[in-house]
Design an enzyme around this catalytic site. Sequence first.
Site, short mmCIF file in Angstrom:
data_model
loop_
_atom_site.label_atom_id
_atom_site.label_comp_id
_atom_site.label_asym_id
_atom_site.label_seq_id
_atom_site.Cartn_x
_atom_site.Cartn_y
_atom_site.Cartn_z
CB CYS A 4 7.11 -8.21 -2.71
SG CYS A 4 5.80 -6.99 -2.82
CB CYS A 7 9.06 -5.49 -4.80
SG CYS A 7 8.98 -4.68 -3.18
CG HIS A 46 8.24 -4.35 0.58
ND1 HIS A 46 7.38 -5.13 -0.17
CD2 HIS A 46 8.14 -4.81 1.86
CE1 HIS A 46 6.79 -6.01 0.61
NE2 HIS A 46 7.24 -5.83 1.85
N GLY A 91 -8.57 -7.73 5.21
CA GLY A 91 -8.77 -8.15 3.82
C GLY A 91 -7.56 -7.91 2.93
CG HIS A 96 4.38 -3.48 -1.97
ND1 HIS A 96 5.66 -3.65 -2.44
CD2 HIS A 96 4.07 -2.18 -2.23
CE1 HIS A 96 6.12 -2.52 -2.95
NE2 HIS A 96 5.15 -1.60 -2.83
CG HIS A 98 -2.21 -2.33 -2.43
ND1 HIS A 98 -1.56 -3.25 -1.64
CD2 HIS A 98 -3.48 -2.77 -2.56
CE1 HIS A 98 -2.41 -4.22 -1.32
NE2 HIS A 98 -3.59 -3.94 -1.85
#
Length: 107
Positions: A4, A7, A46, A91, A96, A98
Site C-alpha cells: 500500500c 502505508c 491501514h 471513486g 487506504h 484518506h
Amino acid sequence: MDTCIFCKIANKEIPSEFIFEDDKVFVIKDINPKAPIHYLIVSKEHIQSIIHLEDNHQEIISKMIFAAKSVAEKFGLKGYKLVFNVGKEGGQVIDHLHLHLLGGWPR
Ligand code: 5GP
Ligand code: ZN
C-alpha cells in the site's frame, strides 16, 4: 500491508513532506491536484475505507477532521471541500483511508 502506497509513505519508506502530523494522521500534498490547493489527510493505520470503519476508529476520524481544519487555517482558506471517496463505486482508487481537502479557487 506492504504494497500500500500510503502505508509506505506513513512508514517513511517513500519520502514525502508531511504538512501536518499527529499520532493518528498525516497530511501530504496530492500528487495530481484537482484544485489549486489539494491535500490528503491520511490515517497512519491501514484502514481500507469508510466502509471498513469500526467503533475503535472514532478517534482517527475525529483527528482527520481536526487536521483538515488546522491545515486549512494554516493556508488561510476561508472555505473548502472535504471529501471521502468511498469504495470503487464511490471513486476511491487508493484503498487506504484518506480525506481530500480541496480549495483555493478564485472567488
Ligand atoms: P482516491 O481516488 O483514492 O480518493 O484518491 C487518491 C488520491 O491520491 C488521488 O487524488 C491521487 O492523485 C493521489 N495520489 C496517488 N498516488 C499518490 C502518491 O504517491 N502520492 C501522493 N501524494 N498522492 C497520490
Ligand atoms: Zn495502507
